[in-house]
Design a protein around this motif. Structure first.
Motif, PDB file in Angstrom:
ATOM      1  N   GLU A 154       0.831  -1.209   0.000  1.00 53.35           N
ATOM      2  CA  GLU A 154       0.000   0.000   0.000  1.00 53.35           C
ATOM      3  C   GLU A 154       0.863   1.255   0.000  1.00 53.35           C
ATOM      4  N   PHE A 155       1.933   1.252   0.796  1.00 54.27           N
ATOM      5  CA  PHE A 155       2.835   2.400   0.791  1.00 54.27           C
ATOM      6  C   PHE A 155       3.525   2.541  -0.564  1.00 54.27           C
ATOM      7  N   ALA A 156       3.906   1.415  -1.165  1.00 52.69           N
ATOM      8  CA  ALA A 156       4.519   1.461  -2.498  1.00 52.69           C
ATOM      9  C   ALA A 156       3.546   2.041  -3.519  1.00 52.69           C
ATOM     10  N   LYS A 157       2.288   1.603  -3.416  1.00 54.66           N
ATOM     11  CA  LYS A 157       1.275   2.095  -4.355  1.00 54.66           C
ATOM     12  C   LYS A 157       1.078   3.601  -4.199  1.00 54.66           C
ATOM     13  N   ILE A 158       0.986   4.078  -2.963  1.00 54.78           N
ATOM     14  CA  ILE A 158       0.822   5.512  -2.713  1.00 54.78           C
ATOM     15  C   ILE A 158       2.004   6.293  -3.277  1.00 54.78           C
ATOM     16  N   THR A 159       3.209   5.755  -3.064  1.00 54.96           N
ATOM     17  CA  THR A 159       4.412   6.430  -3.565  1.00 54.96           C
ATOM     18  C   THR A 159       4.410   6.473  -5.089  1.00 54.96           C
ATOM     19  N   LEU A 160       4.032   5.359  -5.718  1.00 53.75           N
ATOM     20  CA  LEU A 160       3.960   5.328  -7.180  1.00 53.75           C
ATOM     21  C   LEU A 160       2.954   6.342  -7.715  1.00 53.75           C
ATOM     22  N   LYS A 194       2.906   2.394 -15.338  1.00 51.78           N
ATOM     23  CA  LYS A 194       2.173   1.180 -15.743  1.00 51.78           C
ATOM     24  C   LYS A 194       3.073  -0.046 -15.734  1.00 51.78           C
ATOM     25  N   GLU A 195       4.316   0.131 -16.159  1.00 52.18           N
ATOM     26  CA  GLU A 195       5.260  -0.988 -16.192  1.00 52.18           C
ATOM     27  C   GLU A 195       5.527  -1.527 -14.784  1.00 52.18           C
ATOM     28  N   ILE A 196       5.746  -0.624 -13.850  1.00 50.03           N
ATOM     29  CA  ILE A 196       6.018  -1.051 -12.468  1.00 50.03           C
ATOM     30  C   ILE A 196       4.795  -1.735 -11.866  1.00 50.03           C
ATOM     31  N   VAL A 197       3.625  -1.130 -12.064  1.00 49.37           N
ATOM     32  CA  VAL A 197       2.392  -1.714 -11.525  1.00 49.37           C
ATOM     33  C   VAL A 197       2.154  -3.098 -12.106  1.00 49.37           C
ATOM     34  N   GLU A 198       2.413  -3.256 -13.405  1.00 48.73           N
ATOM     35  CA  GLU A 198       2.210  -4.555 -14.062  1.00 48.73           C
ATOM     36  C   GLU A 198       3.119  -5.618 -13.454  1.00 48.73           C
ATOM     37  N   LYS A 199       4.357  -5.271 -13.207  1.00 47.71           N
ATOM     38  CA  LYS A 199       5.310  -6.246 -12.666  1.00 47.71           C
ATOM     39  C   LYS A 199       4.998  -6.622 -11.216  1.00 47.71           C
ATOM     40  N   LEU A 200       4.328  -5.724 -10.513  1.00 45.19           N
ATOM     41  CA  LEU A 200       4.003  -6.001  -9.116  1.00 45.19           C
ATOM     42  C   LEU A 200       2.592  -6.565  -8.939  1.00 45.19           C
ATOM     43  N   VAL A 214       1.473  -9.437  -9.324  1.00 41.68           N
ATOM     44  CA  VAL A 214       1.449 -10.736  -8.656  1.00 41.68           C
ATOM     45  C   VAL A 214       1.179 -10.561  -7.169  1.00 41.68           C
ATOM     46  N   TYR A 215       1.522  -9.379  -6.649  1.00 41.06           N
ATOM     47  CA  TYR A 215       1.273  -9.099  -5.236  1.00 41.06           C
ATOM     48  C   TYR A 215      -0.029  -8.304  -5.029  1.00 41.06           C
ATOM     49  N   LYS A 216      -0.840  -8.233  -6.090  1.00 47.09           N
ATOM     50  CA  LYS A 216      -2.162  -7.587  -6.026  1.00 47.09           C
ATOM     51  C   LYS A 216      -2.063  -6.116  -5.639  1.00 47.09           C
ATOM     52  N   ILE A 217      -1.114  -5.438  -6.264  1.00 44.98           N
ATOM     53  CA  ILE A 217      -0.974  -4.009  -6.000  1.00 44.98           C
ATOM     54  C   ILE A 217      -2.147  -3.242  -6.610  1.00 44.98           C
TER      55      ILE A 217
END
Length: 300
Positions: free
Chosen positions: A268-274, A289-295, A297-300
Motif C-alpha cells: 500500500e505504501f509502495a502504491k501511494i508512492t507510485l 504502468k510498467e512497475i504496476v504490471e510487474k508487481l 502478482v502481489y495484487k498491487i
C-alpha cells in the motif's frame, strides 16, 4: 514524568478548560503555570493524582458545567468534536447573559466558529482555534511559537488570549471543503506520519536489530523535506522505487511472505508512492504502468 507545583502569577484573565484529553491537559498545565487557571470540567479527572494537584492549587475541578459557580473570562472547549454542540448548548443554558463579552474557543480542526452560534448570540466572542501541534507528551514549552489556525469574527480578542500562552495565531476564512482539506493535511502530517514510523519499527522487529539506529535517517528525511516545504511537488525521494529497481522491491516483498499483513501494508505504501511519483512526473505514465504490471502478482 510531569513535575507539578507551579508558582502563581498575576494574569488579567481567568480560564476554564472543558475536557481533559491530551490538549485539555496541556492547556490546563500551561495556564496553571501562568497562574490563571480557574476551573477544569471533566468527568474523568475526579480523584486522580492530577485532580488532587489542581485542587491544591485552588483550581475548581468539577464533573459537569452545572457544578461551576460562575463563568470565567475565557473558556477553552477541548472535548471530542461530536460533543462540542452539546457543550455550547449547555453553556448557553447554564450561564445565559453572564456569557456576554466572554471569550469562548473550541479547539477542533474540523469545525469553524459557526458551531458556537448559540454562544455568540449570548454576547460571547467565539472562535475556532486549532493548534498545529501534537500533545501526546506535555513539556513546559510545548505552546511556544506554535501556530493556531483561527476562524472568528473577533480576531483581536482571540489573538490576545493565544499570544499570552506563546502561540502564533493565523486567521483564516475556510469554507467547509477548505476546512476539511486543512484538517486532513494536519492529520496526515502528524497521525499518519506516526503510522509510517510504526510500520518501519514493525518491519525491523522481524530481525534482531535495534530500531533506534534508524532515528538519524528519519530525522534527515524530515530535514530534506523541509528544505522546499512550500513547494507542493517537491519530493526528495531516493531508493529502489525512484530507481525503478523492481528486483529489490520484490525481494522486500518475498521476505514478508510469512507476514502477509506487513506485506500488504508495504504494498500500500509502495502504491501511494507510485501514484504520487506519477502525479508530480517523477515517473512517466508508461513507467508507472510498467512497475504496476510487474508487481501485480502481489495484487498491487
Amino acid at each position: 514524568m510531569i513535575i507539578f507545583g507551579f508558582a502563581k502569577c498575576k494574569f488579567s484573565m481567568d480560564i476554564t478548560i472543558i475536557g481533559y484529553g491530551k490538549l485539555g491537559r496541556a492547556l490546563a498545565l500551561e495556564n496553571l503555570k501562568q497562574g490563571n487557571l480557574y476551573a477544569i470540567v471533566s468527568q474523568h479527572l475526579g480523584n486522580t493524582t492530577d485532580g488532587e494537584t489542581f485542587r491544591k492549587e485552588n483550581v475548581l475541578v468539577v464533573q459537569n458545567l452545572e457544578d461551576l459557580p460562575g463563568v470565567s473570562d475565557v473558556i477553552f472547549i477541548c472535548t471530542a468534536d461530536r460533543d462540542i454542540p452539546k457543550v455550547a448548548q449547555n453553556l448557553a443554558q447554564r450561564f445565559g447573559k453572564a456569557l456576554e463579552s466572554k471569550v469562548i474557543i473550541h479547539c477542533s480542526g474540523s469545525y469553524s466558529d459557526k458551531i458556537l452560534e448559540d454562544l455568540k448570540r449570548a454576547g460571547s466572542f467565539v472562535a475556532s482555534a486549532h493548534p498545529l501541534q501534537t500533545f501526546y507528551f506535555y513539556r513546559p514549552d510545548i505552546f511556544q511559537n506554535i501556530f493556531w489556525i483561527v476562524q472568528t469574527e473577533s480576531f483581536e480578542k482571540i489573538e490576545g488570549v493565544l499570544r499570552k500562552i506563546g502561540g502564533t495565531p493565523i486567521q483564516v476564512e475556510f469554507d467547509d471543503r477548505q476546512r476539511a482539506i486543512y484538517h486532513a493535511s494536519a492529520v496526515v502530517s502528524s497521525n499518519y506520519l506516526n503510522t509510517l514510523i510504526l510500520f518501519a519499527k514493525k518491519l525491523i522487529a522481524q530481525i534482531p536489530f535495534d530500531p533506534k539506529v534508524f532515528i538519524p535517517l528519519i530525522q534527515q528525511t524530515l530535514e530534506n523535506n523541509f528544505v522546499h516545504f512550500s513547494e507542493p511537488n517537491f519530493l526528495p525521494l531516493t531508493g529502489p522505487l525512484v530507481r525503478k529497481d523492481l528486483a529489490t522491491i520484490e525481494e522486500h516483498l518475498k521476505s514478508l511472505d510469512s507476514k502477509p499483513e506487513l506485506q500488504q501494508i508495504y504494498l500500500e505504501f509502495a502504491k501511494i508512492t507510485l501514484l504520487l511519483c506519477r502525479e508530480i512526473e517523477i515517473l512517466t505514465e508508461n513507467e508507472f504502468k510498467e512497475i504496476v504490471e510487474k508487481l501485480k502478482v502481489y495484487k498491487i
